[in-house]
Design a protein around this motif. Structure first.
Motif, PDB file in Angstrom:
ATOM      1  N   PHE A 133       0.825  -1.205   0.000  1.00 40.22           N
ATOM      2  CA  PHE A 133       0.000   0.000   0.000  1.00 40.22           C
ATOM      3  C   PHE A 133       0.860   1.255   0.000  1.00 40.22           C
ATOM      4  CE2 PHE A 133      -1.819   3.308   2.797  1.00 40.22           C
ATOM      5  CZ  PHE A 133      -2.945   3.664   2.076  1.00 40.22           C
ATOM      6  N   MET A 134       1.875   1.307   0.842  1.00 40.41           N
ATOM      7  CA  MET A 134       2.735   2.485   0.929  1.00 40.41           C
ATOM      8  C   MET A 134       3.522   2.701  -0.360  1.00 40.41           C
ATOM      9  SD  MET A 134       2.399   4.125   3.796  1.00 40.41           S
ATOM     10  CE  MET A 134       3.940   5.014   4.040  1.00 40.41           C
ATOM     11  N   VAL A 135       4.061   1.633  -0.903  1.00 37.72           N
ATOM     12  CA  VAL A 135       4.852   1.737  -2.140  1.00 37.72           C
ATOM     13  C   VAL A 135       3.972   2.222  -3.290  1.00 37.72           C
ATOM     14  CG1 VAL A 135       6.038   0.370  -3.894  1.00 37.72           C
ATOM     15  CG2 VAL A 135       6.622   0.069  -1.483  1.00 37.72           C
ATOM     16  N   GLU A 136       2.788   1.645  -3.424  1.00 30.97           N
ATOM     17  CA  GLU A 136       1.909   2.019  -4.531  1.00 30.97           C
ATOM     18  C   GLU A 136       1.346   3.429  -4.350  1.00 30.97           C
ATOM     19  OE1 GLU A 136       1.626   0.335  -7.332  1.00 30.97           O
ATOM     20  OE2 GLU A 136       3.086  -1.039  -6.460  1.00 30.97           O
ATOM     21  N   THR A 137       1.089   3.824  -3.109  1.00 23.92           N
ATOM     22  CA  THR A 137       0.624   5.192  -2.856  1.00 23.92           C
ATOM     23  C   THR A 137       1.682   6.200  -3.283  1.00 23.92           C
ATOM     24  OG1 THR A 137      -0.761   4.508  -0.986  1.00 23.92           O
ATOM     25  CG2 THR A 137      -0.136   6.817  -1.084  1.00 23.92           C
ATOM     26  N   ALA A 138       2.936   5.961  -2.912  1.00 23.96           N
ATOM     27  CA  ALA A 138       4.022   6.877  -3.280  1.00 23.96           C
ATOM     28  C   ALA A 138       4.190   6.949  -4.793  1.00 23.96           C
ATOM     29  CB  ALA A 138       5.323   6.443  -2.614  1.00 23.96           C
ATOM     30  N   LYS A 139       4.117   5.809  -5.447  1.00 21.31           N
ATOM     31  CA  LYS A 139       4.242   5.803  -6.909  1.00 21.31           C
ATOM     32  C   LYS A 139       3.135   6.629  -7.552  1.00 21.31           C
ATOM     33  CE  LYS A 139       6.386   1.218  -7.496  1.00 21.31           C
ATOM     34  NZ  LYS A 139       6.108  -0.163  -7.992  1.00 21.31           N
ATOM     35  N   TYR A 140       1.911   6.473  -7.050  1.00 24.48           N
ATOM     36  CA  TYR A 140       0.764   7.160  -7.656  1.00 24.48           C
ATOM     37  C   TYR A 140       0.824   8.669  -7.440  1.00 24.48           C
ATOM     38  CZ  TYR A 140      -4.066   8.323  -8.831  1.00 24.48           C
ATOM     39  OH  TYR A 140      -5.187   8.879  -9.384  1.00 24.48           O
ATOM     40  N   LEU A 141       1.149   9.084  -6.208  1.00 23.78           N
ATOM     41  CA  LEU A 141       1.116  10.506  -5.890  1.00 23.78           C
ATOM     42  C   LEU A 141       2.402  11.236  -6.248  1.00 23.78           C
ATOM     43  CD1 LEU A 141      -0.685  10.577  -2.421  1.00 23.78           C
ATOM     44  CD2 LEU A 141      -1.662  10.975  -4.677  1.00 23.78           C
ATOM     45  N   LYS A 142       3.555  10.561  -6.127  1.00 21.60           N
ATOM     46  CA  LYS A 142       4.837  11.227  -6.310  1.00 21.60           C
ATOM     47  C   LYS A 142       5.607  10.744  -7.529  1.00 21.60           C
ATOM     48  CE  LYS A 142       5.960  13.720  -3.491  1.00 21.60           C
ATOM     49  NZ  LYS A 142       5.654  15.152  -3.278  1.00 21.60           N
ATOM     50  N   GLY A 143       5.177   9.612  -8.108  1.00 22.27           N
ATOM     51  CA  GLY A 143       5.875   9.076  -9.270  1.00 22.27           C
ATOM     52  C   GLY A 143       7.153   8.343  -8.927  1.00 22.27           C
ATOM     53  N   THR A 144       7.404   8.115  -7.626  1.00 21.15           N
ATOM     54  CA  THR A 144       8.622   7.450  -7.174  1.00 21.15           C
ATOM     55  C   THR A 144       8.383   6.912  -5.777  1.00 21.15           C
ATOM     56  OG1 THR A 144      10.976   7.760  -6.617  1.00 21.15           O
ATOM     57  CG2 THR A 144       9.516   9.649  -6.302  1.00 21.15           C
ATOM     58  N   THR A 145       9.176   5.914  -5.383  1.00 17.57           N
ATOM     59  CA  THR A 145       9.096   5.411  -4.012  1.00 17.57           C
ATOM     60  C   THR A 145      10.052   6.147  -3.087  1.00 17.57           C
ATOM     61  OG1 THR A 145      10.747   3.681  -4.449  1.00 17.57           O
ATOM     62  CG2 THR A 145       8.418   3.114  -4.806  1.00 17.57           C
ATOM     63  N   ILE A 184      11.051   9.358  -1.131  1.00 19.69           N
ATOM     64  CA  ILE A 184      10.437  10.581  -0.617  1.00 19.69           C
ATOM     65  C   ILE A 184      11.467  11.350   0.209  1.00 19.69           C
ATOM     66  CG2 ILE A 184       8.109   9.610  -0.606  1.00 19.69           C
ATOM     67  CD1 ILE A 184       8.420   9.220   2.435  1.00 19.69           C
ATOM     68  N   THR A 185      11.221  12.630   0.371  1.00 24.29           N
ATOM     69  CA  THR A 185      12.089  13.485   1.174  1.00 24.29           C
ATOM     70  C   THR A 185      11.422  13.769   2.509  1.00 24.29           C
ATOM     71  OG1 THR A 185      13.017  14.523  -0.805  1.00 24.29           O
ATOM     72  CG2 THR A 185      13.303  15.688   1.279  1.00 24.29           C
ATOM     73  N   VAL A 186      12.157  13.526   3.586  1.00 26.27           N
ATOM     74  CA  VAL A 186      11.673  13.822   4.935  1.00 26.27           C
ATOM     75  C   VAL A 186      12.705  14.730   5.583  1.00 26.27           C
ATOM     76  CG1 VAL A 186      10.976  12.894   7.158  1.00 26.27           C
ATOM     77  CG2 VAL A 186      10.485  11.600   5.076  1.00 26.27           C
ATOM     78  N   GLY A 187      12.298  15.965   5.851  1.00 28.77           N
ATOM     79  CA  GLY A 187      13.287  16.952   6.295  1.00 28.77           C
ATOM     80  C   GLY A 187      14.242  17.210   5.158  1.00 28.77           C
ATOM     81  N   ASP A 188      15.517  16.973   5.381  1.00 26.34           N
ATOM     82  CA  ASP A 188      16.502  17.137   4.305  1.00 26.34           C
ATOM     83  C   ASP A 188      17.115  15.798   3.908  1.00 26.34           C
ATOM     84  OD1 ASP A 188      17.926  16.632   6.582  1.00 26.34           O
ATOM     85  OD2 ASP A 188      19.267  18.359   6.421  1.00 26.34           O
ATOM     86  N   LYS A 189      16.446  14.693   4.277  1.00 27.07           N
ATOM     87  CA  LYS A 189      16.946  13.359   3.956  1.00 27.07           C
ATOM     88  C   LYS A 189      15.965  12.623   3.050  1.00 27.07           C
ATOM     89  CE  LYS A 189      19.338  12.949   8.416  1.00 27.07           C
ATOM     90  NZ  LYS A 189      19.442  12.158   9.664  1.00 27.07           N
ATOM     91  N   GLU A 190      16.471  11.616   2.365  1.00 29.04           N
ATOM     92  CA  GLU A 190      15.625  10.814   1.481  1.00 29.04           C
ATOM     93  C   GLU A 190      15.383   9.428   2.078  1.00 29.04           C
ATOM     94  OE1 GLU A 190      17.310  10.708  -2.437  1.00 29.04           O
ATOM     95  OE2 GLU A 190      16.336  12.599  -3.000  1.00 29.04           O
ATOM     96  N   ILE A 191      14.189   8.901   1.832  1.00 31.14           N
ATOM     97  CA  ILE A 191      13.811   7.557   2.270  1.00 31.14           C
ATOM     98  C   ILE A 191      13.220   6.831   1.077  1.00 31.14           C
ATOM     99  CG2 ILE A 191      12.160   6.235   3.659  1.00 31.14           C
ATOM    100  CD1 ILE A 191      12.381   8.394   5.791  1.00 31.14           C
ATOM    101  N   ASP A 192      13.650   5.600   0.852  1.00 31.06           N
ATOM    102  CA  ASP A 192      13.075   4.764  -0.203  1.00 31.06           C
ATOM    103  C   ASP A 192      12.099   3.789   0.449  1.00 31.06           C
ATOM    104  OD1 ASP A 192      12.369   3.224  -2.354  1.00 31.06           O
ATOM    105  OD2 ASP A 192      14.417   2.718  -2.948  1.00 31.06           O
ATOM    106  N   LEU A 193      10.814   4.001   0.208  1.00 29.71           N
ATOM    107  CA  LEU A 193       9.791   3.157   0.816  1.00 29.71           C
ATOM    108  C   LEU A 193       9.830   1.728   0.296  1.00 29.71           C
ATOM    109  CD1 LEU A 193       6.806   5.680   0.846  1.00 29.71           C
ATOM    110  CD2 LEU A 193       8.216   4.969   2.781  1.00 29.71           C
ATOM    111  N   ALA A 194      10.474   1.518  -0.833  1.00 32.78           N
ATOM    112  CA  ALA A 194      10.563   0.173  -1.409  1.00 32.78           C
ATOM    113  C   ALA A 194      11.751  -0.621  -0.848  1.00 32.78           C
ATOM    114  CB  ALA A 194      10.668   0.260  -2.924  1.00 32.78           C
TER     115      ALA A 194
END
Length: 486
Positions: free
Chosen positions: A274-286, A288-298
């Motif tokens: 669910f999280m991976v597919e949500t990110a793909k749909y809304l952001k086009g990628t898994t 995401i940026t949190v603060g000044d760091k990146e996280i790969d939900l996949a």
């Protein structure tokens, strides 16, 4: 009657020049988004929107009109409109006004898709001027109180709230594709259940009955499982009469789903998808940026055993202590917290949760599955087969925030009754975030329930994560604000 600023008075004077200042409709042939994709040379295109930018000149003028999704340029030429109509345009319109325009789709020499206006209609006056365009709306307090201005002025806000609207479409498609059925359950209830939280209370006049606003839809949804809904979900408005901070509002929206015949391990797999597919749909990628760091939900999600981790942090076996005062003393002896830090913790559950949030959860950044929770924290969850003092529960923690809460559900009515009775004891000790003894729910359990796993995820907090928002108020269109005393 309030006094008008000079700009406000000028706008009111311009409104007097319009024959029909508040028309009841304007018939369009295309939305702004559709017009941007119309081939050049297409005539009789009718669009409408709010003016965000104007450049009025002698014989050639430009407006930029927009809605929540897109913007398009309007081009006005005196030799197309005629001098009378062109002068009217210059006299009556201000930034922020609504305009309907008809003409031909063209692309300018600078490569910008535009509408060459052949006719226009005044369809709405902004009596208050917009903030200065180069700086936009910067005041956070005003952004929350006047969200409509925030959305007019700020692209980041438009992207976020357009994304939230798109999320609801994705959510229902994802759940329906996975054979979940959507239902609705009561918001006004007669028992505080479904989560450990302080409720809002109200009174039902017709029944002369004291009620509470829903803190979670959990018990009703599991009654649906008992009724034969194998997979069920609800997008639920919930209310918790607790403190406000960047992570919490008293009114919030969450989705809860419950699947018959699943355990919590099944829900871990499903939630990650669910999280991976949500990110793909809304952001086009898994990613995401949190603060000044990146996280790969996949990426692989780390797993941490709640009881083991907190035991290591505290230095003693807290899980074996049932008396709140004994537990408080042991925590103070550990040197991790002082007596005053724990003053508002009245039960073992509150003391454990306080320590966990500060000693364990706060240090987690990458997506982490926290599992094996103390049973005292989760009275609706299934006890572990090997250790009845822990329950089959997991939460996903990202950047120090709880993103979801999920169980293998307790379906044994005898144990559930015991847990409710323990909640009443905690309430008597001063814990005001406990559940009532819900006889209606127990009756449904006694009718028989299959194995169930359920999960709840706060949509507000999910939007904060995906759009890198600092406060939950940033992702709620109209957050509750203290009234201004005029």
């Amino acid at each position: 009657m309030r006094e008008f600023t000079e700009q406000e008075q000028v706008r009111r004077d311009k409104l007097k020049l319009v024959e029909r200042p508040y028309p009841d409709q304007y018939v369009t042939t295309h939305t702004i988004s559709e017009a941007l994709n119309v081939p050049d040379g297409t005539k009789n295109v009718r669009i409408a929107g709010r003016i965000g930018f104007m450049r009025k000149m002698g014989k050639l003028s430009f407006f930029k009109i927009r809605n929540i999704e897109d913007a398009i340029q309007l081009q006005f030429k005196v030799d197309v409109l005629g001098e009378e109509k062109y002068d009217e345009m210059k006299k009556i319109f201000d930034s922020g006004d609504f305009i309907g325009a008809e003409g031909e789709i063209i692309t300018t020499q600078t490569g910008e898709k535009s509408l060459l206006v052949e006719n226009f209609t005044f369809i709405g006056k902004a009596l208050r001027p917009l903030p200065e365009k180069f700086h936009g709306l910067q005041d956070t307090e005003i952004k929350y109180r006047e969200r409509y201005v925030d959305l007019i002025m700020n692209q980041d806000s438009r992207d976020l709230f357009l994304g939230r609207s798109k999320f609801y479409y994705f959510l229902r498609k994802f759940m329906n594709d996975n054979k979940f059925l959507e239902v609705e359950t009561p918001i006004v209830q007669t028992a505080v259940s479904g989560a450990s939280a302080k409720p809002f209370f109200t009174h039902h006049n017709a029944l002369d009955l004291d009620c509470n606003l829903r803190i979670a839809p959990e018990c009703y949804l599991k009654e649906c499982n008992a009724a034969g809904f194998e997979r069920v979900y609800e997008v639920a408005k919930c209310f918790r009469n607790e403190g406000m901070d960047p992570q919490h509002l008293q009114e919030f929206t969450q989705i809860e789903w419950y699947a018959s015949f699943w355990n919590f391990e099944d829900n871990i797999k499903f939630f990650k998808e669910f999280m991976v597919e949500t990110a793909k749909y809304l952001k086009g990628t898994t990613v995401i940026t949190v603060g000044d760091k990146e996280i790969d939900l996949a990426s692989d999600w780390k797993r941490i055993n709640y009881v083991e981790e907190l035991t290591n942090k505290l230095g003693f076996e807290f899980i074996d202590i049932d008396d709140p005062e004994e537990l408080r003393s042991k925590i103070i002896e550990s040197g991790k917290f002082k007596k005053d830090d724990l003053a508002e913790c009245n039960s073992c559950a509150q003391l454990i949760d306080y320590c966990y949030k500060r000693l364990v959860r706060a240090d987690i950044f990458e997506p982490t599955i926290m599992w094996n929770y103390p049973a005292v924290l989760k009275p609706l969850a299934r006890r572990n087969d090997d250790n009845e003092k822990v329950v089959d529960v997991f939460q996903v923690i990202i950047a120090g925030a709880e993103i979801c809460n999920a169980y293998s559900e307790l379906v044994n009515p005898e144990i559930q009754r015991e847990n409710f009775e323990e909640q009443l004891k905690a309430k008597a000790q001063g814990d005001d975030e406990t559940m009532d003894l819900d006889e209606d729910y127990l009756k449904a359990m006694e009718q028989g329930m299959p194995p169930i796993s359920g999960l709840g995820v706060g949509i507000d907090r999910l939007m904060m994560l995906l759009y890198n928002a600092e406060s939950v108020r940033d992702v709620v269109l109209f957050p509750m604000m203290k009234p201004i005393n005029n």
